[in-house]
Design a protein around this motif. Structure first.
Motif, PDB file in Angstrom:
ATOM      1  N   THR A 249       4.383  -0.682   5.455  1.00  0.00           N
ATOM      2  CA  THR A 249       4.584  -1.819   4.514  1.00  0.00           C
ATOM      3  C   THR A 249       4.166  -1.440   3.238  1.00  0.00           C
ATOM      4  O   THR A 249       3.885  -0.230   2.850  1.00  0.00           O
TER       5      THR A 249
ATOM      6  N   ASP B   1       1.775  -3.296  -0.392  1.00  0.00           N
ATOM      7  CA  ASP B   1       0.845  -4.510  -0.879  1.00  0.00           C
ATOM      8  C   ASP B   1       1.796  -5.594  -1.352  1.00  0.00           C
ATOM      9  O   ASP B   1       1.404  -6.785  -1.491  1.00  0.00           O
TER      10      ASP B   1
ATOM     11  N   VAL C 170       0.139   1.577   4.333  1.00  0.00           N
ATOM     12  CA  VAL C 170       0.396   0.637   3.059  1.00  0.00           C
ATOM     13  C   VAL C 170       0.753   1.373   2.082  1.00  0.00           C
ATOM     14  O   VAL C 170      -0.188   2.218   1.303  1.00  0.00           O
TER      15      VAL C 170
ATOM     16  N   ASP D 201      -5.394  -0.132   8.843  1.00  0.00           N
ATOM     17  CA  ASP D 201      -4.628   0.312   7.715  1.00  0.00           C
ATOM     18  C   ASP D 201      -5.138   1.524   7.153  1.00  0.00           C
ATOM     19  O   ASP D 201      -6.347   1.905   6.896  1.00  0.00           O
TER      20      ASP D 201
ATOM     21  N   LYS E 274       2.146  -7.723   2.081  1.00  0.00           N
ATOM     22  CA  LYS E 274       0.993  -7.298   3.083  1.00  0.00           C
ATOM     23  C   LYS E 274       0.481  -8.594   3.815  1.00  0.00           C
ATOM     24  O   LYS E 274       0.237  -8.339   4.937  1.00  0.00           O
TER      25      LYS E 274
END
Ligand code: ATP
Ligand code: MG
Length: 649
Positions: A187, A189, A218, A235, A201
């Motif tokens: 994904t 932010d 991320v 993460d 996020k």
């Protein structure tokens, strides 16, 4: 009296022949291609498949055990190799692959060589993070270059990607992660949309709770503006992980043609989304072929498809189709009206876009805004226009033709679905005369037809079920985890024949006119009316930008037509206009389709992919609790519509 077929009401007789100039330069300019493909469809597809690079050439073409088809099954290849690496070896090495434009105005260019290096690095990174062949990787990213890079890295490893459109909520993302059983989520932010941050996020953090996801990778896109923090252990920062990865080439995994390339959920216009499974070989053959046939792609073209990569249109016509064909593709991150309503046209001007592909919902929005926006920009580089996603109303087609195409560019109206993988019914722009509102003819190698309740072809002008009678390479292989639903949904009605779920009719020339979803058909006094025709009659009125019609239960007629209408900017709604619009429909298509009531609405309920959700409008008109709204773009629209519906005279 029960009448099973549609009544075809709208008369549209305009016809546009390809210009001689276009025809003479077209990739597909030999009219015998249709007959050749009809006589020997497998031969046709085998010939098209040879435009790809195979590690092991196929000897088998089709094995058909209805409803399961296998194409090129003993062939081996890699989709990322075909989309990127093979171009690095030849004259396209330093050609622009992706021209990326961020919403705030930043931009990046990736040549095939640069893209290949990024994909290799990302493949090393994902491998280090534990991703293996066959694993599912869920991707929830905005329209940034890391999106195709992540997809192609999965393809290079042989992992299955499942891209979830960045506009979906945390719950929708969670449902799709659970269904695919992904252990990793990629994904960002955040993403930019109309100058604001989309909180990807935050949604992702919420979505992964209670799922098998162990790693969240991320990408930093918005930085400070996101306020998002990385959760320790779980993460990982994309850029840091990329920096740790070797710059050496990543050897492409050799995949069987039938190995799964990706999963993608349908838009959810008619109900709960289905996890569509696509193969590696057949899918890529479909995507690649249609670039050369429908889009007439040449090496000099600049191809701009406005769809988000989160939809099948983006998978096939931003990533796998154009890249496998060695094209230069424009990818735009944001909204069409940011900072102003001419943004798409500014992009066309800036990059010299030659082929432009968008959706009827966008075209109707441009109509609502007015022609002054495209007029501001130089659009003379355009040579071909396309549309997909819904039936296009003839007036929207004419507007597109005139105001974007300057009367010069052929329009390819492409009918297809997530399930079909690539365009199925569409013109070959150098050969096929077009008619506004018709997707024209099935492409070579496809056998689409319109049939009645018993599966017999209907006469010209009569409506019925739009079906595909023969398997095609890029057809869905199943629904992920639910082969039963696959059988029932698509092959449950007619044996060995694919049911699309759409209603259509064919005219005397064999042209297909999609009339709308079978689920949305309106039955007035025994006459079945497709939504497309009644809506097009409304859109034909100069005051109307967009319309959605539904059938509401009615004591005498069975159903009565309710129309929800969005007016063009600057037009005032008043009772006289209501009468005028009703009369306009009567004049265009007959008294049968006269709307019982008209409700003016500034916005219509649409899926996040921009399609009108008529089932929710039926719920409003019949006073029911709303059905599944998870795929609705803007929930506020429904509250407003309920209030307006209650107020109508
Ligand atoms: P769901 O299947 O979950 O209800 P969906 O059908 O909207 O969602 P997609 O696969 O994105 O999901 O859309 C395919 C549908 O879009 C087609 O079945 C058809 O109804 C419509 N469509 C696409 N292109 C065209 C076109 N050129 N003309 C008419 N209709 C089109
Ligand atoms: Mg569908």
């Amino acid at each position: 009296m029960q009448q099973e077929e549609f009544d075809s009401l709208l008369k549209e007789t305009r016809r546009f022949e390809p210009s001689e100039e276009f025809r003479n330069q077209a990739n597909f300019r030999d009219p015998t291609v249709y007959d050749r493909a009809r006589q020997d469809p497998e031969g046709y597809w085998a010939e098209q498949a040879r435009h790809l690079d195979w590690v092991t050439p196929f000897t088998k073409v089709l094995e058909w055990d209805p409803p399961h088809a296998r194409w090129f099954s003993d062939g081996q290849l890699n989709a990322a190799y075909n989309a990127v690496d093979r171009h690095r070896l030849g004259p396209r090495k330093n050609k622009a692959a992706i021209l990326w434009e961020g919403e705030p105005g930043d931009s990046k260019v990736y040549t095939y060589e640069m893209l290949g290096r990024e994909v290799d690095r990302a493949a090393h990174m994902l491998t280090r993070l534990g991703v293996r062949r066959g694993d599912r990787v869920t991707i929830y990213l905005p329209m940034i270059p890391e999106l195709p890079i992540a997809m192609l890295a999965c393809a290079k490893i042989g992992a299955i990607h499942s891209v979830v459109f960045g506009g979906f909520s945390s719950q929708s993302l969670k449902d799709r992660i659970m269904d695919a059983e992904s252990k990793i989520l990629i994904t960002a932010d955040g993403g930019w949309r109309r100058g604001r941050v989309v909180p990807l996020k935050a949604n992702a953090d919420e979505a992964v709770k209670g799922t098998p996801v162990e790693t969240v990778l991320v990408v930093k896109r918005v930085g400070e503006a996101s306020g998002a923090a990385l959760t320790p252990d779980r993460d990982k920062d994309w850029a840091e992980e990329m920096a740790k990865s070797p710059t050496t080439p990543f050897p492409a995994e050799t995949m069987g043609a039938e190995d799964i390339l990706y999963l993608l959920y349908t838009s959810g216009t008619t109900g709960k989304p289905k996890g569509i499974v696509h193969s590696t070989g057949g899918y890529l053959v479909g995507a690649n072929t249609s670039m050369r046939s429908v889009f007439d792609l040449k090496d000099e073209d600049i191809f701009f498809c406005t769809a988000d990569v989160g939809w099948v249109t983006g998978h096939t016509y931003v990533v796998y189709g154009p890249l496998s064909a060695g094209a230069t593709v424009v990818m735009y991150e944001g909204a069409p009206d940011y900072p102003d309503r001419d943004r798409f046209w500014a992009i066309v001007e800036k990059y010299g876009v030659t082929i432009f592909y968008t959706a009827p919902t966008s075209i109707r929005t441009f109509m609502k805004w007015g022609p002054e926006y495209p007029k501001r920009r130089n659009l003379s580089s355009l040579r071909l226009l396309g549309t997909v996603g819904e039936p296009i109303n003839p007036e929207a087609w004419m507007w597109y033709h005139e105001h974007i195409g300057a009367g010069r560019c052929p329009i390819v109206d492409t009918w297809w679905q997530t399930e079909t993988g690539c365009a199925v019914i569409a013109p070959l722009p150098g050969l096929t005369a077009t008619k506004p509102g018709s997707a024209t003819l099935p492409l070579p190698g496809f056998e689409a037809d319109v049939v009645d309740e018993d599966g017999n072809p209907v006469e010209p002008g009569r409506g019925g079920y739009l079906v595909l009678k023969r398997p095609w390479p890029s057809m869905l292989r199943t629904i992920w985890g639910d082969d039963e639903r696959f059988r029932n949904t698509y092959f449950g009605k007619f044996d060995g024949i694919y049911l699309s779920g759409d209603g259509a009719h064919k005219d005397e020339d064999g042209y297909v006119w999609v009339l709308g979803r079978m689920d949305d058909v309106i039955n007035v006094s025994g006459h079945r009316i497709g939504t497309m025709e009644a809506e097009s009659a409304l859109v034909d009125h100069p005051a109307v930008a967009e319309a959605a019609v539904i059938g509401r239960a009615h004591e005498i007629k069975g159903q009565a037509i309710t129309a929800f209408v969005t007016l063009k900017e600057g037009v005032e709604s008043d009772p006289a206009l209501v009468d005028e619009l009703k009369q306009h429909v009567v004049e265009k298509i007959g008294a049968l389709a006269r709307p019982e009531e008209i409700v003016f609405a500034p916005e219509l309920p649409k899926t996040r992919s921009g399609k009108i959700m008529r089932r929710l409008l039926r719920d409003v008109a019949e006073g029911r609790v709303l059905g599944d709204t998870t795929t609705l773009a803007d929930p506020g629209v429904m509250e407003d519509l309920k209030a307006r519906y209650a107020e109508k005279e």
